[in-house]
Design a protein around this motif. Structure first.
Motif, short mmCIF file in Angstrom:
data_model
loop_
_atom_site.label_atom_id
_atom_site.label_comp_id
_atom_site.label_asym_id
_atom_site.label_seq_id
_atom_site.Cartn_x
_atom_site.Cartn_y
_atom_site.Cartn_z
N PRO A 37 20.72 75.76 36.57
CA PRO A 37 20.57 76.23 37.95
C PRO A 37 21.79 77.05 38.36
O PRO A 37 22.93 76.59 38.18
CB PRO A 37 20.48 74.93 38.77
CG PRO A 37 20.08 73.89 37.78
CD PRO A 37 20.69 74.29 36.48
N PRO A 38 21.60 78.26 38.88
CA PRO A 38 22.76 79.08 39.27
C PRO A 38 23.52 78.46 40.43
O PRO A 38 24.74 78.26 40.36
CB PRO A 38 22.14 80.42 39.64
CG PRO A 38 20.71 80.11 39.97
CD PRO A 38 20.32 78.93 39.13
N LEU A 39 22.82 78.16 41.53
CA LEU A 39 23.38 77.50 42.70
C LEU A 39 22.29 76.63 43.31
O LEU A 39 21.10 76.86 43.09
CB LEU A 39 23.87 78.53 43.73
CG LEU A 39 25.06 79.41 43.36
CD1 LEU A 39 25.28 80.45 44.46
CD2 LEU A 39 26.32 78.59 43.16
N THR A 40 22.70 75.66 44.10
CA THR A 40 21.72 74.83 44.81
C THR A 40 21.78 75.14 46.31
O THR A 40 22.72 75.80 46.77
CB THR A 40 22.03 73.33 44.60
OG1 THR A 40 23.27 73.00 45.25
CG2 THR A 40 22.12 73.00 43.12
N PHE A 41 20.78 74.67 47.04
CA PHE A 41 20.77 74.87 48.49
C PHE A 41 22.04 74.32 49.12
O PHE A 41 22.61 74.92 50.02
CB PHE A 41 19.54 74.20 49.11
CG PHE A 41 18.26 74.96 48.93
CD1 PHE A 41 17.95 76.03 49.76
CD2 PHE A 41 17.36 74.62 47.93
CE1 PHE A 41 16.77 76.74 49.60
CE2 PHE A 41 16.18 75.32 47.76
CZ PHE A 41 15.88 76.39 48.60
N TYR A 55 32.17 75.22 40.53
CA TYR A 55 30.94 74.82 39.85
C TYR A 55 31.01 75.34 38.42
O TYR A 55 30.95 76.55 38.20
CB TYR A 55 29.73 75.40 40.59
CG TYR A 55 28.39 75.20 39.91
CD1 TYR A 55 28.02 73.98 39.35
CD2 TYR A 55 27.48 76.26 39.85
CE1 TYR A 55 26.78 73.83 38.75
CE2 TYR A 55 26.22 76.10 39.26
CZ TYR A 55 25.88 74.89 38.71
OH TYR A 55 24.65 74.73 38.12
N ARG A 56 31.16 74.44 37.47
CA ARG A 56 31.28 74.83 36.07
C ARG A 56 30.25 74.05 35.24
O ARG A 56 30.38 72.84 35.08
CB ARG A 56 32.69 74.53 35.54
CG ARG A 56 33.82 75.16 36.33
CD ARG A 56 35.15 74.86 35.67
NE ARG A 56 36.27 75.34 36.46
CZ ARG A 56 37.54 75.35 36.03
NH1 ARG A 56 37.82 74.90 34.83
NH2 ARG A 56 38.50 75.79 36.81
N PRO A 159 34.51 67.90 48.48
CA PRO A 159 34.12 69.09 49.23
C PRO A 159 34.27 70.37 48.40
O PRO A 159 35.37 70.70 47.95
CB PRO A 159 35.09 69.08 50.42
CG PRO A 159 35.41 67.64 50.62
CD PRO A 159 35.47 67.07 49.23
N GLY A 160 33.16 71.05 48.14
CA GLY A 160 33.20 72.28 47.38
C GLY A 160 33.29 72.10 45.87
O GLY A 160 33.42 73.09 45.15
N VAL A 161 33.19 70.87 45.39
CA VAL A 161 33.34 70.58 43.96
C VAL A 161 32.03 70.02 43.42
O VAL A 161 31.58 68.95 43.85
CB VAL A 161 34.48 69.58 43.70
CG1 VAL A 161 34.58 69.23 42.22
CG2 VAL A 161 35.81 70.15 44.21
N TYR A 162 31.42 70.72 42.47
CA TYR A 162 30.10 70.36 41.96
C TYR A 162 30.12 70.28 40.44
O TYR A 162 30.60 71.20 39.77
CB TYR A 162 29.05 71.37 42.42
CG TYR A 162 28.99 71.51 43.92
CD1 TYR A 162 28.18 70.68 44.69
CD2 TYR A 162 29.78 72.44 44.58
CE1 TYR A 162 28.14 70.79 46.07
CE2 TYR A 162 29.75 72.56 45.96
CZ TYR A 162 28.93 71.73 46.70
OH TYR A 162 28.91 71.83 48.07
#
Length: 231
Positions: A37-41, A55-56, A159-162
């Motif tokens: 998945p490139p990005l999520t909602f 996001y890596r 926060p901001g870390v996926y």
């Protein structure tokens, strides 16, 4: 034109829309069986709010097996046994919610993955219905290993870390492949509230929870509860 013919004509657009929806669901799930998945909602909405984005994506082979054991121990001990839904956990959550107080969830890792990848944040019934549909599809089309791989890569860990790789570097300055059992347990311990708790310098609550996760990780290994992913 007869009455039955009129009814069939009126139903045709509805059936077309339903068919298109089914094909859309199937297509989106089938694509991500192979393509990350490139990005999520959630990532997009947080970024639009001015938050950073780390996001890596990493293959499951490049993520410590200890983290797999930790999230199964913490989030979904029956992950390898169920078909997307843990009915006992759902029943317990419903009974607890009926008594009032803190609302509990009964979501499996499969359900969380469906929600994280394909849906918007929220608790409305439309989203829950779509979540159930997506859960069935990813269980059918992806299998357990791919579901775990996607889950570990899109989960929010600060926060901001996926994802596990970004989380390992954010909290411990190392690769996800090099996480120790204790570090994996700490990451699993903060998953329910990753914006509130600190895995790098944990307070008393996270330390206690991480200790329980570490103990449960032994059961996961001994009882083969992660065999569908690590076997």
């Amino acid at each position: 034109m007869t009455g039955s013919a009129t009814i069939r004509k009126k139903r045709r657009p509805v059936l077309t829309v339903l068919l298109a929806l089914v094909l859309l669901l199937l297509g989106s799930v089938a694509i991500h069986r192979l393509v990350p998945p490139p990005l999520t909602f959630l990532m997009v909405s947080r970024t639009l709010e001015g938050e950073g984005l780390a996001y890596r994506w990493r293959s499951l082979d490049d993520i410590s097996p200890r983290l797999v054991e930790a999230v199964i121990a913490s989030e979904d001990s029956t992950f390898c046994a169920h078909h997307g839904f843990d009915m006992k956990a759902i029943e317990k959550a419903l009974k607890a919610n009926e008594r009032g107080g803190r609302i509990r969830g009964g979501s499996t890792i499969s359900q969380q993955t469906a929600k994280n990848v394909f849906l918007w944040p929220g608790r409305d019934w439309v989203r829950k219905g779509l979540e159930a549909g997506y859960t069935v599809l990813i269980e059918t089309l992806w299998g357990k290993r791919r579901t775990m791989e996607v889950y570990l890569n899109v989960a929010e860990w600060a926060p901001g870390v996926y994802g596990a790789e970004a989380a390992a570097r954010h909290w411990f300055d190392k690769s996800a492949a090099d996480l120790s059992p204790r570090e994996a347990a700490r990451l699993a311990a903060i998953l329910p509230s990753p914006r509130r708790y600190n895995a790098g310098a944990p307070g008393p609550y996270v330390r206690r929870r991480a200790s329980r996760v570490m103990a449960a990780m032994g059961t996961v290994r001994d009882d083969g509860l992660a065999a569908c992913v690590l076997g």
